[in-house]
Scaffold this motif. Sequence first.
Motif, PDB file in Angstrom:
ATOM      1  N   ASP A  86       0.836  -1.209   0.000  1.00  0.00           N
ATOM      2  CA  ASP A  86       0.000   0.000   0.000  1.00  0.00           C
ATOM      3  C   ASP A  86       0.866   1.252   0.000  1.00  0.00           C
ATOM      4  O   ASP A  86       0.604   2.200  -0.731  1.00  0.00           O
ATOM      5  N   VAL A 130       2.553   1.586  -3.282  1.00  0.00           N
ATOM      6  CA  VAL A 130       1.580   2.057  -4.279  1.00  0.00           C
ATOM      7  C   VAL A 130       1.347   3.547  -4.069  1.00  0.00           C
ATOM      8  O   VAL A 130       1.302   4.329  -5.019  1.00  0.00           O
ATOM      9  N   GLY A 131       1.247   3.963  -2.783  1.00  0.00           N
ATOM     10  CA  GLY A 131       1.077   5.389  -2.462  1.00  0.00           C
ATOM     11  C   GLY A 131       2.280   6.185  -2.920  1.00  0.00           C
ATOM     12  O   GLY A 131       2.155   7.272  -3.478  1.00  0.00           O
ATOM     13  N   GLU A 167       4.331   5.346  -5.309  1.00  0.00           N
ATOM     14  CA  GLU A 167       4.308   5.305  -6.787  1.00  0.00           C
ATOM     15  C   GLU A 167       3.338   6.351  -7.316  1.00  0.00           C
ATOM     16  O   GLU A 167       3.648   7.074  -8.262  1.00  0.00           O
ATOM     17  N   GLU A 168       2.154   6.437  -6.686  1.00  0.00           N
ATOM     18  CA  GLU A 168       1.160   7.434  -7.119  1.00  0.00           C
ATOM     19  C   GLU A 168       1.705   8.849  -6.906  1.00  0.00           C
ATOM     20  O   GLU A 168       1.548   9.734  -7.749  1.00  0.00           O
ATOM     21  N   GLN A 169       2.367   9.039  -5.759  1.00  0.00           N
ATOM     22  CA  GLN A 169       2.938  10.361  -5.457  1.00  0.00           C
ATOM     23  C   GLN A 169       4.035  10.701  -6.474  1.00  0.00           C
ATOM     24  O   GLN A 169       4.110  11.825  -6.961  1.00  0.00           O
ATOM     25  N   ASP A 210       4.258   9.491  -9.543  1.00  0.00           N
ATOM     26  CA  ASP A 210       3.585   9.757 -10.826  1.00  0.00           C
ATOM     27  C   ASP A 210       3.027  11.179 -10.843  1.00  0.00           C
ATOM     28  O   ASP A 210       3.128  11.904 -11.841  1.00  0.00           O
ATOM     29  N   GLU A 211       2.445  11.565  -9.699  1.00  0.00           N
ATOM     30  CA  GLU A 211       1.880  12.916  -9.595  1.00  0.00           C
ATOM     31  C   GLU A 211       2.983  13.966  -9.727  1.00  0.00           C
ATOM     32  O   GLU A 211       2.841  14.963 -10.427  1.00  0.00           O
TER      33      GLU A 211
END
Length: 125
Positions: free
Chosen positions: A9, A12-13, A15-17, A19-20
Amino acid sequence: STRALSDDDSSVGDEEQLDEMRAERDEAIQERDDFEEENYELQEKCGEYEEELDLLEEENAELRDALAVCQRDLSQAKEEQLALFLEVNELRARVAERDREMNQLLIVNSDMMMKLADEGFASPR
């Protein structure tokens, strides 16, 4: 297994950050590129305007020179016109004086003809 899930998790968080952040970076890079392109176009326009301004200033200088020449010619023409006006007035005065002299001569001539007629000489007519 709960720990593995929480690691997944968080990764993934992360990775999302990431990507952002990459998207924000890409957007900032794109904005910078757009600004640089716009700046380049504005600099080109500015250069064109400066060239046009230089041409207009040259043309303005030429027109000022031509105006100075025209003003000098006009001033010279006015001087010549005044000289001619004075000359015409002088000639008119001379003509008027000659007319007076002619009239006096005609009167004298007429008086002499009358005297001659009175004395018995016939008119040459």
